[in-house]
Design a protein around this motif. Structure first.
Motif, PDB file in Angstrom:
ATOM      1  N   LEU A   1     -35.392 -18.306 -12.693  1.00 51.70           N
ATOM      2  CA  LEU A   1     -34.778 -18.620 -13.989  1.00 51.70           C
ATOM      3  C   LEU A   1     -33.951 -19.893 -13.905  1.00 51.70           C
ATOM      4  O   LEU A   1     -34.010 -20.748 -14.795  1.00 51.70           O
ATOM      5  CB  LEU A   1     -33.911 -17.439 -14.452  1.00 51.70           C
ATOM      6  CG  LEU A   1     -34.679 -16.165 -14.819  1.00 51.70           C
ATOM      7  CD1 LEU A   1     -33.731 -15.016 -15.084  1.00 51.70           C
ATOM      8  CD2 LEU A   1     -35.580 -16.418 -16.020  1.00 51.70           C
ATOM      9  N   SER A   2     -33.218 -20.029 -12.821  1.00 51.68           N
ATOM     10  CA  SER A   2     -32.399 -21.222 -12.634  1.00 51.68           C
ATOM     11  C   SER A   2     -33.266 -22.475 -12.617  1.00 51.68           C
ATOM     12  O   SER A   2     -32.950 -23.487 -13.247  1.00 51.68           O
ATOM     13  CB  SER A   2     -31.604 -21.096 -11.334  1.00 51.68           C
ATOM     14  OG  SER A   2     -30.799 -22.225 -11.141  1.00 51.68           O
ATOM     15  N   THR A   3     -34.386 -22.392 -11.930  1.00 48.54           N
ATOM     16  CA  THR A   3     -35.290 -23.538 -11.833  1.00 48.54           C
ATOM     17  C   THR A   3     -35.952 -23.840 -13.167  1.00 48.54           C
ATOM     18  O   THR A   3     -36.123 -25.004 -13.538  1.00 48.54           O
ATOM     19  CB  THR A   3     -36.356 -23.271 -10.757  1.00 48.54           C
ATOM     20  OG1 THR A   3     -35.700 -22.984  -9.529  1.00 48.54           O
ATOM     21  CG2 THR A   3     -37.268 -24.478 -10.578  1.00 48.54           C
ATOM     22  N   LEU A   4     -36.307 -22.800 -13.896  1.00 51.60           N
ATOM     23  CA  LEU A   4     -36.911 -23.006 -15.220  1.00 51.60           C
ATOM     24  C   LEU A   4     -35.955 -23.766 -16.132  1.00 51.60           C
ATOM     25  O   LEU A   4     -36.362 -24.681 -16.858  1.00 51.60           O
ATOM     26  CB  LEU A   4     -37.279 -21.653 -15.847  1.00 51.60           C
ATOM     27  CG  LEU A   4     -38.559 -21.016 -15.336  1.00 51.60           C
ATOM     28  CD1 LEU A   4     -38.735 -19.619 -15.908  1.00 51.60           C
ATOM     29  CD2 LEU A   4     -39.763 -21.891 -15.685  1.00 51.60           C
ATOM     30  N   TYR A   5     -34.685 -23.397 -16.070  1.00 52.80           N
ATOM     31  CA  TYR A   5     -33.696 -24.114 -16.888  1.00 52.80           C
ATOM     32  C   TYR A   5     -33.625 -25.574 -16.474  1.00 52.80           C
ATOM     33  O   TYR A   5     -33.626 -26.476 -17.307  1.00 52.80           O
ATOM     34  CB  TYR A   5     -32.334 -23.446 -16.737  1.00 52.80           C
ATOM     35  CG  TYR A   5     -31.232 -24.144 -17.503  1.00 52.80           C
ATOM     36  CD1 TYR A   5     -31.052 -23.914 -18.862  1.00 52.80           C
ATOM     37  CD2 TYR A   5     -30.375 -25.036 -16.859  1.00 52.80           C
ATOM     38  CE1 TYR A   5     -30.043 -24.552 -19.574  1.00 52.80           C
ATOM     39  CE2 TYR A   5     -29.372 -25.689 -17.565  1.00 52.80           C
ATOM     40  CZ  TYR A   5     -29.208 -25.440 -18.926  1.00 52.80           C
ATOM     41  OH  TYR A   5     -28.212 -26.086 -19.610  1.00 52.80           O
ATOM     42  N   ARG A  49     -34.813 -13.425  -6.295  1.00 50.40           N
ATOM     43  CA  ARG A  49     -35.967 -14.271  -6.595  1.00 50.40           C
ATOM     44  C   ARG A  49     -36.039 -14.526  -8.098  1.00 50.40           C
ATOM     45  O   ARG A  49     -36.252 -15.647  -8.554  1.00 50.40           O
ATOM     46  CB  ARG A  49     -37.265 -13.597  -6.126  1.00 50.40           C
ATOM     47  CG  ARG A  49     -37.413 -13.503  -4.629  1.00 50.40           C
ATOM     48  CD  ARG A  49     -38.778 -12.948  -4.263  1.00 50.40           C
ATOM     49  NE  ARG A  49     -38.991 -12.946  -2.813  1.00 50.40           N
ATOM     50  CZ  ARG A  49     -40.168 -12.796  -2.252  1.00 50.40           C
ATOM     51  NH1 ARG A  49     -41.252 -12.633  -2.990  1.00 50.40           N
ATOM     52  NH2 ARG A  49     -40.284 -12.805  -0.943  1.00 50.40           N
ATOM     53  N   PHE A  50     -35.848 -13.457  -8.839  1.00 50.93           N
ATOM     54  CA  PHE A  50     -35.839 -13.488 -10.299  1.00 50.93           C
ATOM     55  C   PHE A  50     -34.865 -14.544 -10.805  1.00 50.93           C
ATOM     56  O   PHE A  50     -35.216 -15.441 -11.569  1.00 50.93           O
ATOM     57  CB  PHE A  50     -35.432 -12.090 -10.772  1.00 50.93           C
ATOM     58  CG  PHE A  50     -35.324 -11.877 -12.250  1.00 50.93           C
ATOM     59  CD1 PHE A  50     -36.422 -12.015 -13.078  1.00 50.93           C
ATOM     60  CD2 PHE A  50     -34.111 -11.480 -12.804  1.00 50.93           C
ATOM     61  CE1 PHE A  50     -36.320 -11.763 -14.442  1.00 50.93           C
ATOM     62  CE2 PHE A  50     -34.002 -11.231 -14.161  1.00 50.93           C
ATOM     63  CZ  PHE A  50     -35.103 -11.373 -14.983  1.00 50.93           C
ATOM     64  N   PHE A  99     -36.202 -24.124 -22.417  1.00 52.74           N
ATOM     65  CA  PHE A  99     -35.650 -22.880 -21.888  1.00 52.74           C
ATOM     66  C   PHE A  99     -34.779 -22.205 -22.933  1.00 52.74           C
ATOM     67  O   PHE A  99     -34.897 -21.006 -23.178  1.00 52.74           O
ATOM     68  CB  PHE A  99     -34.848 -23.162 -20.616  1.00 52.74           C
ATOM     69  CG  PHE A  99     -34.285 -21.936 -19.953  1.00 52.74           C
ATOM     70  CD1 PHE A  99     -34.966 -21.313 -18.921  1.00 52.74           C
ATOM     71  CD2 PHE A  99     -33.056 -21.415 -20.359  1.00 52.74           C
ATOM     72  CE1 PHE A  99     -34.441 -20.178 -18.313  1.00 52.74           C
ATOM     73  CE2 PHE A  99     -32.527 -20.280 -19.758  1.00 52.74           C
ATOM     74  CZ  PHE A  99     -33.218 -19.667 -18.725  1.00 52.74           C
ATOM     75  N   SER A 100     -33.917 -22.973 -23.565  1.00 54.57           N
ATOM     76  CA  SER A 100     -32.980 -22.417 -24.545  1.00 54.57           C
ATOM     77  C   SER A 100     -33.707 -21.776 -25.711  1.00 54.57           C
ATOM     78  O   SER A 100     -33.363 -20.666 -26.145  1.00 54.57           O
ATOM     79  CB  SER A 100     -32.046 -23.510 -25.055  1.00 54.57           C
ATOM     80  OG  SER A 100     -31.280 -24.012 -23.971  1.00 54.57           O
ATOM     81  N   LEU A 150     -40.982 -16.035 -20.701  1.00 55.71           N
ATOM     82  CA  LEU A 150     -40.258 -17.297 -20.739  1.00 55.71           C
ATOM     83  C   LEU A 150     -41.188 -18.466 -20.468  1.00 55.71           C
ATOM     84  O   LEU A 150     -41.214 -19.450 -21.213  1.00 55.71           O
ATOM     85  CB  LEU A 150     -39.147 -17.291 -19.692  1.00 55.71           C
ATOM     86  CG  LEU A 150     -37.750 -16.936 -20.152  1.00 55.71           C
ATOM     87  CD1 LEU A 150     -36.808 -16.972 -18.979  1.00 55.71           C
ATOM     88  CD2 LEU A 150     -37.286 -17.912 -21.226  1.00 55.71           C
ATOM     89  N   MET A 151     -41.978 -18.342 -19.394  1.00 53.56           N
ATOM     90  CA  MET A 151     -42.867 -19.442 -19.019  1.00 53.56           C
ATOM     91  C   MET A 151     -43.896 -19.693 -20.099  1.00 53.56           C
ATOM     92  O   MET A 151     -44.195 -20.849 -20.428  1.00 53.56           O
ATOM     93  CB  MET A 151     -43.520 -19.158 -17.665  1.00 53.56           C
ATOM     94  CG  MET A 151     -42.543 -19.256 -16.500  1.00 53.56           C
ATOM     95  SD  MET A 151     -43.317 -19.195 -14.861  1.00 53.56           S
ATOM     96  CE  MET A 151     -43.874 -17.500 -14.792  1.00 53.56           C
TER      97      MET A 151
END
Lengths: 166, 166
Positions: free
Chosen positions: B77-81, B72-73, B88-89, B145-146
């Motif tokens: 993260l993949s979606t946030l990128y 899930r984690f 994200f970077s 991150l968010m």
DNA sequence: GAAATGATCGCGGGGATCTTTC
DNA sequence: ACGAAAGATCCCCGCGATCATT
């Protein structure tokens, strides 16, 4: 026909979408859910899926992304049931080893038929399967089921081949 | 509460959209109809993904079917990128613990920053994340991150709440 | 003795819990 | 020295190969 219970507010919302007098709830809901339901509508009424569903499954990204064979095993079984409930039920009833029962609706049946059989529920199905077996036996179980469900050799080959893809 | 009658196929379809065991018909329908409505109303930009992608992810069947928090984690993260690569970077670059780096494009960086960090690739991304942490730290990482990506508190709450759903 | 079936148990991953650092 | 934050050890559990049994 089936009956479902919904709250008053939702009922009002749905009723408010009526397009002609006397329109059924099914008709309204089908229109509202049109995009998702489309494929469902054109299918024969007593069958939710055909064999192509099975083939699609085993080539799907989701299926191939799943590395654990138990999960592939169970999703194949779930799809087989979806394809033809009555054929599945007949095939399941006659499938067993020398001691163990492989599929049953009742967990107890599977637990009593051997040691550590590790029964698991097959989603969207009233059935459970034995899970404590090596890969060869898992293949045997799905192969036997498919043969008993009169699925073509060609398709059976595809499914078992994809099953063990690493 | 009110009762409505619908045909069996439609019933199956709706039941198949259940996201939580014991979910009520109202809850399922509200979700299906709400999403439908939202998509009709909101369609302004031609971006490949916006924040709604993230929200949809954490309520999706696929996401909720995944019981391992690492997975899930990583999918969050993949979606946030996907939502915003540059934000994200920037956020990823400034995120770390006292010794460990949490995200990096280079596996070596993560391996050298601690013991047994167990870096994993984030799919569809040039990044890797450390994986050897408890749930609290995983939440901390996605929350930080968010926040650094300027995502609204309300959405952050939804994501973290869904993240730990069992 | 070989084949088929059963089920023990080794292995690896996940992440709570313990350890260390700030 | 104490609590909180961060790190990482290591226990637990599921999977399924391998060994045991029929």
């Amino acid at each position: 026909m089936k009956t479902i219970e919904i709250d008053d507010e939702l009922y009002q919302y749905i009723a408010g979408q009526t397009q002609h007098i006397g329109e059924s709830a099914s008709s309204i809901l089908r229109r509202l859910l049109a995009i998702e339901t489309k494929e469902l509508v054109i299918k024969p009424s007593n069958q939710l899926a055909d064999i192509s569903t099975l083939v699609k499954l085993v080539y799907s990204d989701n299926f191939l992304a799943e590395k654990k064979l138990v999960n592939r095993f169970i999703s194949i079984l779930s799809t087989l049931y979806l394809c033809n409930k009555s054929l599945f039920s007949v095939a399941a009833a006659s499938l067993h080893g020398s001691k163990r029962r492989y599929l049953a609706k009742n967990e107890e049946t599977l637990l009593r038929s051997g040691n550590n059989t590790k029964p698991k529920l097959i989603p969207d199905t009233p059935y459970m399967v034995i899970t404590n077996s090596n890969t060869a036996r898992k293949i045997y179980i799905i192969e036997s089921l498919m043969q008993n469900m009169a699925i073509s050799t060609h398709i059976i080959e595809q499914v078992t081949k994809q099953f063990v893809t690493k």
